[in-house]
Design a protein around this motif. Structure first.
Motif, short mmCIF file in Angstrom:
data_model
loop_
_atom_site.label_atom_id
_atom_site.label_comp_id
_atom_site.label_asym_id
_atom_site.label_seq_id
_atom_site.Cartn_x
_atom_site.Cartn_y
_atom_site.Cartn_z
N PHE A 57 11.77 -26.79 -19.72
CA PHE A 57 11.31 -25.63 -20.49
C PHE A 57 10.75 -24.59 -19.55
CE2 PHE A 57 9.92 -23.65 -24.41
CZ PHE A 57 8.86 -22.84 -23.99
N THR A 58 11.19 -23.36 -19.71
CA THR A 58 10.66 -22.24 -18.93
C THR A 58 10.28 -21.11 -19.85
OG1 THR A 58 12.88 -21.34 -18.58
CG2 THR A 58 12.03 -22.84 -16.90
N ASN A 59 9.39 -20.27 -19.39
CA ASN A 59 8.94 -19.15 -20.19
C ASN A 59 8.63 -17.98 -19.26
OD1 ASN A 59 8.22 -17.77 -22.48
ND2 ASN A 59 6.55 -19.14 -23.08
N TYR A 60 8.78 -16.75 -19.78
CA TYR A 60 8.62 -15.57 -18.95
C TYR A 60 7.90 -14.46 -19.71
CZ TYR A 60 12.32 -17.92 -16.36
OH TYR A 60 13.05 -18.86 -15.67
N SER A 61 7.21 -13.62 -18.97
CA SER A 61 6.66 -12.42 -19.59
C SER A 61 7.80 -11.44 -19.88
CB SER A 61 5.63 -11.76 -18.66
OG SER A 61 6.27 -11.25 -17.50
N ASN A 62 7.56 -10.53 -20.80
CA ASN A 62 8.60 -9.57 -21.16
C ASN A 62 9.01 -8.70 -19.98
OD1 ASN A 62 8.70 -10.41 -23.83
ND2 ASN A 62 7.16 -8.94 -24.50
N SER A 63 8.08 -8.45 -19.07
CA SER A 63 8.36 -7.54 -17.96
C SER A 63 9.31 -8.13 -16.92
CB SER A 63 7.05 -7.13 -17.28
OG SER A 63 6.37 -8.26 -16.78
N VAL A 64 9.47 -9.46 -16.91
CA VAL A 64 10.33 -10.07 -15.90
C VAL A 64 11.48 -10.87 -16.49
CG1 VAL A 64 8.34 -10.23 -14.36
CG2 VAL A 64 9.08 -12.26 -15.64
N ARG A 65 11.46 -11.08 -17.79
CA ARG A 65 12.51 -11.90 -18.42
C ARG A 65 13.88 -11.28 -18.13
NH1 ARG A 65 10.47 -12.20 -23.07
NH2 ARG A 65 9.53 -14.25 -22.84
N GLY A 66 14.81 -12.13 -17.73
CA GLY A 66 16.15 -11.67 -17.40
C GLY A 66 16.32 -11.32 -15.92
N ARG A 67 15.21 -11.20 -15.20
CA ARG A 67 15.28 -10.87 -13.77
C ARG A 67 14.72 -12.01 -12.91
NH1 ARG A 67 12.28 -6.87 -11.76
NH2 ARG A 67 10.64 -7.03 -13.36
N PHE A 68 13.72 -12.73 -13.41
CA PHE A 68 13.08 -13.82 -12.66
C PHE A 68 13.53 -15.15 -13.23
CE2 PHE A 68 8.94 -11.53 -11.11
CZ PHE A 68 9.70 -10.49 -10.64
N THR A 69 13.63 -16.14 -12.35
CA THR A 69 13.99 -17.50 -12.76
C THR A 69 13.07 -18.49 -12.07
OG1 THR A 69 16.32 -16.86 -12.96
CG2 THR A 69 15.83 -19.21 -12.87
N VAL A 70 12.41 -19.32 -12.87
CA VAL A 70 11.54 -20.35 -12.33
C VAL A 70 12.27 -21.69 -12.37
CG1 VAL A 70 10.40 -20.75 -14.56
CG2 VAL A 70 9.24 -21.39 -12.43
N SER A 71 12.09 -22.48 -11.34
CA SER A 71 12.72 -23.81 -11.27
C SER A 71 11.82 -24.73 -10.48
CB SER A 71 14.11 -23.71 -10.63
OG SER A 71 14.00 -23.25 -9.29
N ARG A 72 12.14 -26.01 -10.50
CA ARG A 72 11.33 -26.96 -9.74
C ARG A 72 12.19 -28.08 -9.21
NH1 ARG A 72 6.63 -28.37 -13.47
NH2 ARG A 72 5.97 -29.70 -11.73
N ASP A 73 11.76 -28.63 -8.08
CA ASP A 73 12.37 -29.81 -7.49
C ASP A 73 11.23 -30.79 -7.30
OD1 ASP A 73 13.53 -31.77 -5.93
OD2 ASP A 73 14.65 -30.37 -4.69
N ASN A 74 11.07 -31.68 -8.25
CA ASN A 74 9.94 -32.60 -8.19
C ASN A 74 10.06 -33.59 -7.03
OD1 ASN A 74 8.49 -31.50 -10.34
ND2 ASN A 74 9.58 -32.72 -11.86
N ALA A 75 11.26 -33.85 -6.59
CA ALA A 75 11.42 -34.73 -5.42
C ALA A 75 10.83 -34.08 -4.17
CB ALA A 75 12.90 -35.04 -5.22
N LYS A 76 10.83 -32.75 -4.14
CA LYS A 76 10.27 -32.02 -3.01
C LYS A 76 8.85 -31.53 -3.31
CE LYS A 76 14.69 -30.48 -1.11
NZ LYS A 76 15.52 -29.33 -0.70
N ASN A 77 8.37 -31.86 -4.53
CA ASN A 77 7.02 -31.45 -4.91
C ASN A 77 6.83 -29.94 -4.83
OD1 ASN A 77 4.85 -32.88 -6.00
ND2 ASN A 77 3.68 -32.89 -4.10
N THR A 78 7.86 -29.21 -5.24
CA THR A 78 7.87 -27.76 -5.06
C THR A 78 8.44 -27.07 -6.30
OG1 THR A 78 8.20 -28.04 -2.68
CG2 THR A 78 8.73 -25.89 -3.59
N VAL A 79 7.85 -25.92 -6.59
CA VAL A 79 8.34 -25.04 -7.66
C VAL A 79 8.75 -23.72 -7.02
CG1 VAL A 79 7.67 -23.75 -9.73
CG2 VAL A 79 6.96 -26.13 -9.45
N TYR A 80 9.78 -23.11 -7.60
CA TYR A 80 10.33 -21.88 -7.04
C TYR A 80 10.30 -20.76 -8.07
CZ TYR A 80 12.25 -25.42 -3.91
OH TYR A 80 12.39 -26.48 -3.05
#
Length: 129
Positions: A57-80
């Motif tokens: 599940f991801t969520n975005y503010s209206n000002s960035v929706r469609g331009r920003f993408t959040v993701s994560r790699d839990n094996a690397k303990n990192t979010v992008y």
């Protein structure tokens, strides 16, 4: 030492792209909702995006929706946070934050910042016009 380290900020041209990283040290980020915030000069900090612990599940503010993408790699303990079509108004210090919630299946952007347990030190993103 438990900490979040956010990185990847840079100077980028109008319309360009940039990816930020948020790495956890000494704790398992898989148990946390991760939020991204930003603070522009002279403005209050605002929520930008969030992602649930499993990355379903991801969520975005209206000002960035469609331009920003959040993701994560839990094996690397990192979010992008991948940012595309950057605009001068995206110029800010960007922070990641972690909110304990291993059973959460959703998240809200921004809101009460006191619920977040850990914060990164911030990384500067500057978009030239």
């Amino acid at each position: 030492q438990f900490e979040l380290v956010d990185s990847g900020g840079d100077l980028v041209q109008h319309g360009g792209s940039l990816s930020l990283s948020c790495a956890a040290s000494e704790f398992a980020l898989v148990n946390y909702v991760v939020g991204w915030f930003r603070q522009a000069p002279g403005k209050e900090r605002e929520g930008v995006s969030c992602i649930d612990p499993r990355g379903d599940f991801t969520n975005y503010s209206n000002s960035v929706r469609g331009r920003f993408t959040v993701s994560r790699d839990n094996a690397k303990n990192t979010v992008y946070l991948h940012m595309a079509n950057l605009q001068p108004e995206d110029t800010a210090v960007y922070y990641c934050s972690a909110d304990w919630g291993p059973y959460l299946a959703s998240c809200n952007v921004g809101g009460d910042e006191t619920r977040y347990d850990y914060w990164g030190q911030g990384t500067q993103v500057t978009v030239s016009s």
